[in-house]
Design a protein around this motif. Structure first.
Motif, PDB file in Angstrom:
ATOM      1  N   ALA A  83      -0.126 -14.120   1.389  1.00  0.00           N
ATOM      2  CA  ALA A  83       1.271 -13.675   1.429  1.00  0.00           C
ATOM      3  C   ALA A  83       1.524 -12.592   0.384  1.00  0.00           C
ATOM      4  O   ALA A  83       2.309 -11.662   0.617  1.00  0.00           O
ATOM      5  CB  ALA A  83       2.202 -14.863   1.212  1.00  0.00           C
ATOM      6  N   SER A  84       0.831 -12.683  -0.758  1.00  0.00           N
ATOM      7  CA  SER A  84       1.009 -11.659  -1.791  1.00  0.00           C
ATOM      8  C   SER A  84       0.568 -10.288  -1.288  1.00  0.00           C
ATOM      9  O   SER A  84       1.146  -9.267  -1.666  1.00  0.00           O
ATOM     10  CB  SER A  84       0.252 -12.042  -3.070  1.00  0.00           C
ATOM     11  N   SER A  85      -0.452 -10.257  -0.439  1.00  0.00           N
ATOM     12  CA  SER A  85      -0.875  -8.992   0.161  1.00  0.00           C
ATOM     13  C   SER A  85       0.218  -8.424   1.048  1.00  0.00           C
ATOM     14  O   SER A  85       0.455  -7.211   1.069  1.00  0.00           O
ATOM     15  CB  SER A  85      -2.154  -9.192   0.982  1.00  0.00           C
ATOM     16  N   GLY A  86       0.875  -9.299   1.793  1.00  0.00           N
ATOM     17  CA  GLY A  86       1.987  -8.850   2.644  1.00  0.00           C
ATOM     18  C   GLY A  86       3.137  -8.284   1.830  1.00  0.00           C
ATOM     19  O   GLY A  86       3.720  -7.257   2.189  1.00  0.00           O
ATOM     20  N   VAL A  87       3.457  -8.938   0.720  1.00  0.00           N
ATOM     21  CA  VAL A  87       4.537  -8.462  -0.148  1.00  0.00           C
ATOM     22  C   VAL A  87       4.189  -7.094  -0.733  1.00  0.00           C
ATOM     23  O   VAL A  87       5.016  -6.178  -0.751  1.00  0.00           O
ATOM     24  CB  VAL A  87       4.815  -9.485  -1.277  1.00  0.00           C
ATOM     25  N   LEU A  88       2.941  -6.953  -1.187  1.00  0.00           N
ATOM     26  CA  LEU A  88       2.514  -5.669  -1.758  1.00  0.00           C
ATOM     27  C   LEU A  88       2.520  -4.565  -0.703  1.00  0.00           C
ATOM     28  O   LEU A  88       2.927  -3.429  -0.983  1.00  0.00           O
ATOM     29  CB  LEU A  88       1.125  -5.811  -2.391  1.00  0.00           C
ATOM     30  N   GLU A  91       4.502  -1.062  -0.884  1.00  0.00           N
ATOM     31  CA  GLU A  91       3.819   0.226  -0.726  1.00  0.00           C
ATOM     32  C   GLU A  91       4.478   1.045   0.379  1.00  0.00           C
ATOM     33  O   GLU A  91       4.660   2.258   0.252  1.00  0.00           O
ATOM     34  CB  GLU A  91       2.344   0.002  -0.420  1.00  0.00           C
ATOM     35  N   ARG A  92       4.835   0.396   1.455  1.00  0.00           N
ATOM     36  CA  ARG A  92       5.550   1.107   2.537  1.00  0.00           C
ATOM     37  C   ARG A  92       6.889   1.643   2.022  1.00  0.00           C
ATOM     38  O   ARG A  92       7.327   2.712   2.432  1.00  0.00           O
ATOM     39  CB  ARG A  92       5.804   0.167   3.724  1.00  0.00           C
ATOM     40  N   GLY A  93       7.511   0.895   1.133  1.00  0.00           N
ATOM     41  CA  GLY A  93       8.797   1.324   0.574  1.00  0.00           C
ATOM     42  C   GLY A  93       8.679   2.598  -0.242  1.00  0.00           C
ATOM     43  O   GLY A  93       9.497   3.515  -0.098  1.00  0.00           O
ATOM     44  N   ILE A  94       7.654   2.686  -1.112  1.00  0.00           N
ATOM     45  CA  ILE A  94       7.538   3.876  -1.961  1.00  0.00           C
ATOM     46  C   ILE A  94       7.184   5.100  -1.134  1.00  0.00           C
ATOM     47  O   ILE A  94       7.543   6.218  -1.489  1.00  0.00           O
ATOM     48  CB  ILE A  94       6.525   3.665  -3.118  1.00  0.00           C
ATOM     49  N   ARG A  95       6.528   4.905  -0.002  1.00  0.00           N
ATOM     50  CA  ARG A  95       6.247   6.049   0.878  1.00  0.00           C
ATOM     51  C   ARG A  95       7.534   6.657   1.418  1.00  0.00           C
ATOM     52  O   ARG A  95       7.568   7.813   1.806  1.00  0.00           O
ATOM     53  CB  ARG A  95       5.352   5.626   2.041  1.00  0.00           C
ATOM     54  N   ARG A  96       8.589   5.849   1.435  1.00  0.00           N
ATOM     55  CA  ARG A  96       9.907   6.330   1.881  1.00  0.00           C
ATOM     56  C   ARG A  96      10.821   6.651   0.700  1.00  0.00           C
ATOM     57  O   ARG A  96      12.001   6.902   0.883  1.00  0.00           O
ATOM     58  CB  ARG A  96      10.556   5.273   2.766  1.00  0.00           C
ATOM     59  N   GLY A  97      10.270   6.528  -0.507  1.00  0.00           N
ATOM     60  CA  GLY A  97      11.053   6.846  -1.699  1.00  0.00           C
ATOM     61  C   GLY A  97      11.841   5.675  -2.256  1.00  0.00           C
ATOM     62  O   GLY A  97      12.655   5.865  -3.160  1.00  0.00           O
ATOM     63  N   ALA A  98      11.605   4.460  -1.763  1.00  0.00           N
ATOM     64  CA  ALA A  98      12.337   3.277  -2.224  1.00  0.00           C
ATOM     65  C   ALA A  98      11.615   2.662  -3.429  1.00  0.00           C
ATOM     66  O   ALA A  98      10.864   1.701  -3.291  1.00  0.00           O
ATOM     67  CB  ALA A  98      12.476   2.276  -1.085  1.00  0.00           C
ATOM     68  N   ALA A 137      -1.711   6.229  -6.855  1.00  0.00           N
ATOM     69  CA  ALA A 137      -2.181   5.095  -7.663  1.00  0.00           C
ATOM     70  C   ALA A 137      -1.742   3.760  -7.062  1.00  0.00           C
ATOM     71  O   ALA A 137      -2.474   2.767  -7.129  1.00  0.00           O
ATOM     72  CB  ALA A 137      -1.677   5.228  -9.094  1.00  0.00           C
ATOM     73  N   VAL A 138      -0.569   3.745  -6.454  1.00  0.00           N
ATOM     74  CA  VAL A 138      -0.079   2.514  -5.819  1.00  0.00           C
ATOM     75  C   VAL A 138      -0.977   2.144  -4.642  1.00  0.00           C
ATOM     76  O   VAL A 138      -1.387   0.989  -4.492  1.00  0.00           O
ATOM     77  CB  VAL A 138       1.384   2.681  -5.359  1.00  0.00           C
ATOM     78  N   SER A 139      -1.283   3.120  -3.818  1.00  0.00           N
ATOM     79  CA  SER A 139      -2.152   2.863  -2.659  1.00  0.00           C
ATOM     80  C   SER A 139      -3.537   2.406  -3.091  1.00  0.00           C
ATOM     81  O   SER A 139      -4.129   1.512  -2.485  1.00  0.00           O
ATOM     82  CB  SER A 139      -2.266   4.117  -1.797  1.00  0.00           C
ATOM     83  N   THR A 140      -4.052   3.005  -4.156  1.00  0.00           N
ATOM     84  CA  THR A 140      -5.377   2.629  -4.652  1.00  0.00           C
ATOM     85  C   THR A 140      -5.369   1.213  -5.212  1.00  0.00           C
ATOM     86  O   THR A 140      -6.266   0.412  -4.926  1.00  0.00           O
ATOM     87  CB  THR A 140      -5.844   3.637  -5.717  1.00  0.00           C
ATOM     88  N   GLY A 141      -4.359   0.886  -6.008  1.00  0.00           N
ATOM     89  CA  GLY A 141      -4.244  -0.470  -6.555  1.00  0.00           C
ATOM     90  C   GLY A 141      -4.034  -1.511  -5.474  1.00  0.00           C
ATOM     91  O   GLY A 141      -4.603  -2.603  -5.527  1.00  0.00           O
TER      92      GLY A 141
END
Length: 198
Positions: free
Chosen positions: A74-79, A83-90, A169-173
């Protein structure tokens, strides 16, 4: 040298997008770490095939391991959501997702340590025990490393380092964290489910 930058042009902001050099480098790290876990799981199967008598000293309990597995997945789903949010600037969405993922990962570590404490055997009790503690220990070390990466990303997010354009860096982490979760599925199947099927 100074004429390489056009006047008035902004300086580069670092890796743009999510497939930066770091992203490819992380795939190389994952390949080597996946090989390590493959060797550990192969050695478990090999030693088990050679064992005379009972290989598993006690049937692994799922009381803690199963919810802990669900928690880590579930933690992978949350992350992924963050990550999808920051791609939209959130940025707020990423900040929340990182904080929740770190908390979930910390709970996973705590439950794994509780599970180790409750074992009726230690690492030196035999080949099975040694294989169990080494493999789950290596995985736990990878979880802790992942938590350090996520904490760093959390701090950088709070400082406003990421936006819709700059978040490599977010995508890599996140890629590393997803790998740690995928490895746990193999470890969980090998040590918790396979003895029940056999």
């Amino acid at each position: 040298m100074l004429d390489l930058l056009a006047p008035g042009e902004p300086l580069p902001v670092g890796s743009v997008g999510h497939r930066s050099l770091g992203w490819w480098g992380m795939w190389m790290l994952i390949a080597t770490e996946a090989a390590l876990f493959a060797y550990l799981l192969f050695s478990y199967a090999y030693l088990g095939a050679l064992a005379s008598g009972a290989w598993v000293p006690e049937l692994p309990k799922l009381k803690l391991a199963l919810p802990n597995t669900v928690l880590l997945l579930a933690s992978s789903g949350v992350l992924w959501w963050g990550e999808r949010g920051i791609r939209r600037g959130a940025r707020g969405r990423l900040l929340l997702a990182l904080a929740v993922t770190v908390a979930m990962g910390a709970v996973f570590v705590g439950v794994q340590l509780l599970e180790w404490r409750d074992k009726s055997y230690g690492p030196a009790a035999g080949a099975y025990a040694s294989s169990y503690f080494i493999t789950t220990g290596f995985h736990l070390a990878h979880v802790v490393a992942g938590l350090l990466v996520l904490l760093t990303l959390l701090i950088w997010t709070a400082l406003g380092k990421f936006d819709a354009r700059r978040h490599a860096a977010v995508s890599t982490g996140a890629l590393y964290w997803h790998f740690v979760d995928a490895v746990w599925l193999a470890v969980f199947f090998t040590f918790y489910l396979w003895p029940r099927l056999a």
